[in-house]
Design a protein around this motif. Structure first.
Motif, mmCIF file in Angstrom:
data_model
loop_
_atom_site.group_PDB
_atom_site.id
_atom_site.type_symbol
_atom_site.label_atom_id
_atom_site.label_comp_id
_atom_site.label_asym_id
_atom_site.label_seq_id
_atom_site.Cartn_x
_atom_site.Cartn_y
_atom_site.Cartn_z
ATOM 1 N N ILE B 220 0.848 -1.193 0.000
ATOM 2 C CA ILE B 220 0.000 0.000 0.000
ATOM 3 C C ILE B 220 0.885 1.245 0.000
ATOM 4 O O ILE B 220 1.852 1.322 0.747
ATOM 5 C CB ILE B 220 -0.888 0.001 1.266
ATOM 6 N N GLY B 230 3.855 4.346 4.468
ATOM 7 C CA GLY B 230 2.798 3.335 4.527
ATOM 8 C C GLY B 230 3.218 2.011 3.909
ATOM 9 O O GLY B 230 2.702 0.954 4.253
ATOM 10 N N LYS B 261 0.064 -9.229 6.403
ATOM 11 C CA LYS B 261 -0.875 -8.612 7.343
ATOM 12 C C LYS B 261 -1.036 -7.125 7.045
ATOM 13 O O LYS B 261 -2.142 -6.591 7.062
ATOM 14 C CB LYS B 261 -0.384 -8.818 8.776
ATOM 15 N N ARG B 262 0.094 -6.465 6.778
ATOM 16 C CA ARG B 262 0.016 -5.021 6.496
ATOM 17 C C ARG B 262 -0.800 -4.746 5.228
ATOM 18 O O ARG B 262 -1.515 -3.750 5.140
ATOM 19 C CB ARG B 262 1.417 -4.414 6.338
ATOM 20 N N ALA B 265 -4.465 -4.285 5.837
ATOM 21 C CA ALA B 265 -4.846 -3.290 6.855
ATOM 22 C C ALA B 265 -6.203 -2.651 6.598
ATOM 23 O O ALA B 265 -6.965 -2.398 7.516
ATOM 24 C CB ALA B 265 -3.765 -2.209 6.946
ATOM 25 N N PHE B 266 -6.490 -2.380 5.340
ATOM 26 C CA PHE B 266 -7.720 -1.639 5.044
ATOM 27 C C PHE B 266 -8.756 -2.509 4.325
ATOM 28 O O PHE B 266 -9.628 -2.000 3.648
ATOM 29 C CB PHE B 266 -7.392 -0.396 4.201
ATOM 30 N N GLN B 269 -12.549 -1.613 4.499
ATOM 31 C CA GLN B 269 -12.880 -0.378 3.775
ATOM 32 C C GLN B 269 -12.731 -0.581 2.270
ATOM 33 O O GLN B 269 -13.512 -0.060 1.480
ATOM 34 C CB GLN B 269 -11.963 0.773 4.195
#
Lengths: 465, 284
Positions: B220, B230, B261-262, B265-266, B269
């Motif tokens: 991301i 980020g 996992k990172r 994160a979203f 959404q």
């Protein structure tokens, strides 16, 4: 001395903690006149000595006290390009107001003449009355100047070069110009319409703005001179490389640099999810690490985006906090809980890799360190855990290496900042100038502006040879 | 600026586009990427790798899968439309074996799904530098292969196709032929581009053989210039930014589980935004 300091009208703390509108509402004309009339017109002008760009402060206050706001602004504009911005974001209590005789006599810097507020009023008044700055652009010189970056240093340098008659092009990597003024400082502290006005002002001066253009990658800095016909280049790329704490768990999901956290919210407008695609991390319990303006901005943004609890964790005491006093005050009023003399030790995670808590240590103040501030010393065995789901790291920025690493022969110092001639801001490459945070390390808007101005003078002299 | 000159639908949800981007086309090198926006006011910024470029014509090619709101909106753009923002080329170029003094050798390129697209310029450059290039392409089924002809042009008989269902080439995972090649002992370097899980298993496959393995990460990002952090990943215990330190890293040193996992994160959404975009298009 009989006139009391005029308080700044503000949105109620409970209300504003949940909206993006500007917190400080600004003086009325009467309040501005009244506050300006508190100035004692000291012949030595100690306040001016405290101003990084040496505005004739008693001069503009005298005009403002008479109600001649246009005249006041004209005096400010002689040395400052961005009064609406600086009136809002300058740390006045450490600059002009620190030296104000009125404040000294009343033994309280908070009772100094509110120079910043009057400055802001004059600029806002002119915007509202549509009084544009009178700009007398010189006859075109036929010389071309490239400005890299579009933050405060670049805006100032671009304006001064354009006024000198040069053909100026500004290059910005983002899709919107303004640099830290648009991606970093939130709407509630600096309305973006003000920044846009400044950018529009540049365009009126004939400055061309190339967005989505990253010098160093899209084109090398030297290409601008060797291939694209620019006669001089200004590098104002800022301190855009976030520092982290280098502690365990810092890459867990839910740990953000303040840059990312604020950019998502400000520039990408993630707070308005109905209409914007960039997602935002809606933490309920947020820990912000740091004690500067950016830490204040991030913690207050967290509240506005729905956090129930926001902790601001700072390893020194409040007296050492680098943030503007007003921002500290506002953050507290809005409900941010300050944990001073404490620091993060490691971020705890759950099995999903998400933040599940923050282990902290308590600190005490020891001997003064290199910065002159008393150094924080960890108290062994004082560990405790905060229940948080989000951690925002706001411990400063290092200089962005993109230009130095892609430009042969550009000298930098140990910290990665570009080294310049202190009088002209010219770098080790003839015709290439630099200023702002890429030279100073992370500093303030006003210092960046001062640098941009000095570099422009350097460029103008260089192009006259 | 940034006009769409060609558009092709390569499979159900994979599209190819040729964009007018003269400066990027001139400057780009194998391994670099762009960040684009489809909607200036409300859009997000997404990184996409450059599949091909023509410096003379001033064009770049991208290949993308409609996985989120932005790629879905992008897939609805047509020839003649312009994109409000295309930034690049970003990231450090691939270190092409044979270009910087070391001897050319046998390089195995593993491309999973649309990871084949960014692999294309890298494989081209490797070939041009005198390496023997073996290409392993993997996909769930035959219809999901992209750029097969282009890759065959580079690798010839050394092109190995793998599908989950056996509808083309061999049935199985890309790691199977990769292991066989390593076993045979004639591999000098492996480059893997594809879904993170595939790259993770490629790294695990080559590790016992001590074969240098590079992976290109697609995390991301917002700015792509090192400002937001980020995209950070942990490589050999150190935090690195994919946008400026990468996108390519030693695959044996990447903390894949943390990166996976990172990247999620979203997720909630992103799914909501995609569904919202999806419904909008259905409404039209």
């Amino acid at each position: 001395m009989a006139i009391p300091p005029q308080a700044m009208p503000e949105q109620d703390a409970k209300v504003r903690a949940h909206n993006m509108n500007e917190v400080a509402l600004g003086y009325t004309p009467e309040m501005a006149k009244c506050e300006a009339s508190r100035c004692m017109q000291c012949p030595t002008k100690p306040c001016t000595q405290g101003c990084p760009v040496a505005i004739d402060i008693p001069g503009f206050l005298a005009k403002a006290a008479e109600g001649d706001f246009e005249g006041a602004l004209a005096i400010i504009r002689k040395t400052s390009l961005l009064p609406a911005v600086c009136g809002r974001v300058c740390p006045q209590e450490k600059q002009c107001q620190k030296y104000c005789t009125m404040g000294k006599m009343l033994k309280d810097v908070d009772k100094a003449v509110a120079i910043g507020r009057v400055e802001r009023f004059c600029a806002d008044w002119a915007r509202a009355e549509k009084k544009e700055a009178t700009t007398t652009a010189a006859t075109p010189t036929g010389k071309r100047v490239a400005i890299i970056g579009s933050g405060p240093a670049s805006i100032t340098c671009a304006a001064d070069c354009a006024r000198a008659g040069h053909d100026v092009t500004m290059f910005e990597a983002f899709h919107k110009a303004g640099g830290v003024l648009v991606y970093g400082i939130p709407e509630f502290r600096l309305p973006k319409a003000i920044v846009q006005d400044e950018i529009d002002g540049l365009k009126k001066l004939g400055v061309k703005i190339e967005l989505n253009y990253v010098v160093g990658r899209t084109r090398k800095l030297r290409d601008l001179i060797d291939k694209d016909g620019f006669d001089a280049v200004f590098v104002g790329t800022g301190a855009g490389l976030p520092k982290f704490m280098n502690i365990e768990g810092e890459n867990l999901v839910g740990v953000f640099s303040a840059n990312e956290y604020l950019t998502r919210a400000n520039l990408m407008k993630a707070y308005d999810e109905a209409g914007h695609d960039t997602p935002f991390w809606h933490g309920k319990r947020v820990a912000v690490l740091g004690g500067g303006n950016v830490a204040m901005d991030a913690s207050r943004m967290a509240l506005r985006l729905g956090a129930d609890k926001v902790y601001l964790i700072y390893r020194r005491s409040e007296a050492e906090m680098p943030a503007r006093k007003e921002e500290v005050h506002h953050a507290k009023e809005e409900g941010v809980e300050f944990l001073v003399l404490q620091n993060a030790k490691r971020v705890l995670g759950d099995d999903q890799g998400k933040v599940a808590g923050l282990e902290c240590l308590k600190y005490e103040l020891g001997e003064p360190d290199a910065s002159g501030r008393r150094s924080p010393v960890a108290i062994p065995g004082s560990e405790f855990t905060l229940d948080v789901d989000t951690v925002v790291v706001a411990v400063g920025n290092a200089s962005n290496p993109l230009i130095p690493t892609t430009t042969e022969g550009l000298e930098i110092n140990k910290r990665g900042n570009i080294t310049v001639d202190p009088d002209t801001n010219m770098t080790s490459i003839p015709g290439v100038f630099a200023g702002g945070d890429i030279v100073l390390g992370a500093a303030t808007v006003i210092l960046a502006m001062g640098e941009g101005r000095r570099a422009a003078a350097g460029i103008n002299a260089y192009l006259k040879r | 600026m940034n006009r769409i000159l060609e558009k092709r639908q390569l499979s159900d949800n994979v599209f190819g586009m040729k964009l007018e981007a003269p400066l990027i086309a001139q400057a780009r090198k194998a391994g670099q990427f762009i960040i684009l926006m489809v909607d200036e006011e409300a859009g997000e910024r997404i990184p996409l790798t450059i599949a091909d470029a023509d410096a003379k014509a001033g064009t770049i090619s991208i290949i993308f899968q409609t996985v989120g709101a932005t790629t879905m909106k992008l897939s609805k753009k047509e020839v003649g439309d312009s994109l409000p923002a295309v930034l690049g080329p970003l990231g450090r170029p691939t270190d092409i074996r044979g270009e910087n003094g070391e001897k050319p050798g046998h390089v195995v390129c593993v491309g999973g799904g649309i990871g084949v697209a960014p692999m294309h310029p890298i494989a081209q450059a490797l070939k041009a530098a005198g390496n023997r290039v073996t290409i392993i392409m993997g996909a769930r089924n035959k219809s999901l292969f992209v750029m097969e002809d282009e890759m065959r042009k580079i690798a010839g008989d050394d092109l190995i196709l793998m599908t989950d269902d056996g509808s083309s080439g061999r049935k199985g995972l890309v790691t199977e032929p990769l292991k066989e090649l390593c076993e045979a002992g004639a591999v000098d370097e492996v480059i893997a581009i594809g879904p993170p899980i595939m790259m993770k298993f490629c790294a695990l496959t080559t590790k016992p053989y001590g074969v240098k393995t590079v992976a290109s990460l697609n995390t991301i990002m917002i700015d792509g210039t090192g400002m937001c952090g980020g995209c950070r990943v942990s490589v050999g215990g150190e935090t690195k930014f994919v946008c400026v330190d990468g996108p390519e890293f030693d695959a044996h040193q990447v903390d894949w589980d943390l990166m996976l996992k990172r990247m999620g994160a979203f997720k909630p959404q992103e799914i909501a935004a995609r569904d919202h975009a999806c419904n909008l298009f259905k409404g039209i």
